[in-house]
Design a protein around this motif. Sequence first.
Motif, mmCIF file in Angstrom:
data_model
loop_
_atom_site.group_PDB
_atom_site.id
_atom_site.type_symbol
_atom_site.label_atom_id
_atom_site.label_comp_id
_atom_site.label_asym_id
_atom_site.label_seq_id
_atom_site.Cartn_x
_atom_site.Cartn_y
_atom_site.Cartn_z
ATOM 1 N N LEU A 87 0.831 -1.210 0.000
ATOM 2 C CA LEU A 87 0.000 0.000 0.000
ATOM 3 C C LEU A 87 0.868 1.264 0.000
ATOM 4 C CD1 LEU A 87 -2.611 -1.096 2.714
ATOM 5 C CD2 LEU A 87 -2.854 -1.230 0.220
ATOM 6 N N GLY A 88 2.194 1.064 0.058
ATOM 7 C CA GLY A 88 3.096 2.205 0.144
ATOM 8 C C GLY A 88 3.141 2.825 1.517
ATOM 9 N N GLU A 89 2.677 2.089 2.531
ATOM 10 C CA GLU A 89 2.643 2.613 3.896
ATOM 11 C C GLU A 89 3.841 2.110 4.696
ATOM 12 O OE1 GLU A 89 -1.070 1.881 5.839
ATOM 13 O OE2 GLU A 89 -2.271 2.554 4.129
ATOM 14 N N GLU A 90 4.500 3.015 5.387
ATOM 15 C CA GLU A 90 5.692 2.679 6.167
ATOM 16 C C GLU A 90 5.323 2.217 7.565
ATOM 17 O OE1 GLU A 90 9.752 4.851 6.214
ATOM 18 O OE2 GLU A 90 8.571 5.759 7.837
ATOM 19 N N ASP A 91 6.042 1.207 8.036
ATOM 20 C CA ASP A 91 5.955 0.810 9.438
ATOM 21 C C ASP A 91 7.162 1.405 10.165
ATOM 22 O OD1 ASP A 91 5.689 -0.355 11.880
ATOM 23 O OD2 ASP A 91 5.612 -2.421 11.179
ATOM 24 N N ARG A 92 8.358 0.894 9.858
ATOM 25 C CA ARG A 92 9.573 1.441 10.455
ATOM 26 C C ARG A 92 10.557 1.965 9.405
ATOM 27 N NH1 ARG A 92 11.129 -2.751 15.441
ATOM 28 N NH2 ARG A 92 9.099 -2.639 16.501
ATOM 29 N N ASP A 93 10.606 1.308 8.251
ATOM 30 C CA ASP A 93 11.545 1.690 7.190
ATOM 31 C C ASP A 93 10.965 1.178 5.880
ATOM 32 O OD1 ASP A 93 13.587 1.692 5.262
ATOM 33 O OD2 ASP A 93 15.151 1.450 6.762
ATOM 34 N N LEU A 94 10.331 2.059 5.122
ATOM 35 C CA LEU A 94 9.590 1.638 3.937
ATOM 36 C C LEU A 94 10.489 0.962 2.901
ATOM 37 C CD1 LEU A 94 6.901 1.452 2.483
ATOM 38 C CD2 LEU A 94 7.286 3.751 1.566
ATOM 39 N N ALA A 95 11.694 1.467 2.718
ATOM 40 C CA ALA A 95 12.585 0.866 1.718
ATOM 41 C C ALA A 95 12.892 -0.587 2.074
ATOM 42 C CB ALA A 95 13.872 1.668 1.607
ATOM 43 N N TYR A 96 13.187 -0.833 3.342
ATOM 44 C CA TYR A 96 13.450 -2.208 3.779
ATOM 45 C C TYR A 96 12.191 -3.058 3.649
ATOM 46 C CZ TYR A 96 14.507 -6.240 6.678
ATOM 47 O OH TYR A 96 14.672 -7.526 7.133
#
Length: 265
Positions: A87-96
């Motif tokens: 969804l393109g939503e970050e938890d802690r680090d979106l790239a990872y």
Amino acid sequence: MQYQGVLKKMQTEHTDPINYYLVMEGDFIQVNQLLNRRLHIEFVKYECLACGENKKIFRQGYCYDDFYKVPQAAEWIMKPELSKAHLGEEDRDLAYEQSVQLQPHIVYLANSSNVKVGVTRKTQVPTRWIDQGAHEAIEIVEVPNRYLAGITELALKEHVSDKTNWRKMLKNDIEDVNLKEHREILKQYIPEEAKQYFIPTNEETHVHFPVERYPEKLKTLNLDKTPAYEGTLKGIKGQYLIFEDDTVFNVRSWEGYVVRLEILN
């Protein structure tokens, strides 16, 4: 001969039987070669897998602060249905999270002590099954992201366990079952979003472990309570070392602990 290093899960090679490797400082040990040899294991200090500092390990090889900070320990690791990178939503680090979650995942059945359902990245097949001590396993679906794998596992575990009985696994108290039949039964419970990814034709994968003697009464080695231990290695299964006196040591449970390993004979 003596080695020292921070414990991380043993590396494996899918041979017959499985080859195990323990990576230490500047070297590695083929653990299979230690069968029937007497070993001394001694705790030296902590080394957090994130910050590298000598701070008490909290969980999964991380100190308290890093466990609640690094993306490798986020809740979606254990609960893949919470994945949000698609969804393109970050938890802690979106790239990872995108690098891990947005790749093919497998929902599988494995039999180590009982039939269980699980999730792993496709690149971790059959490593994940070996780490769990499963002697047989089969894929159910291959989906394009971790979220779909998570909701599929969530639906299927209403009808089959998602836990391994590690005591039965280590005692080799197992029975062979027809995983293809189990897969066909569970097919009806796959969520609509994942039905198109069902795998109907592949065969079971079988795994053989280097064990010369299975324990009868299990005693777990706890480095916090017993910082030094000596015993004769009789087997390796899952991520466990099995010793002659029925002591078992789960290497992965003690990630982040620096140990000194001495081969006595």
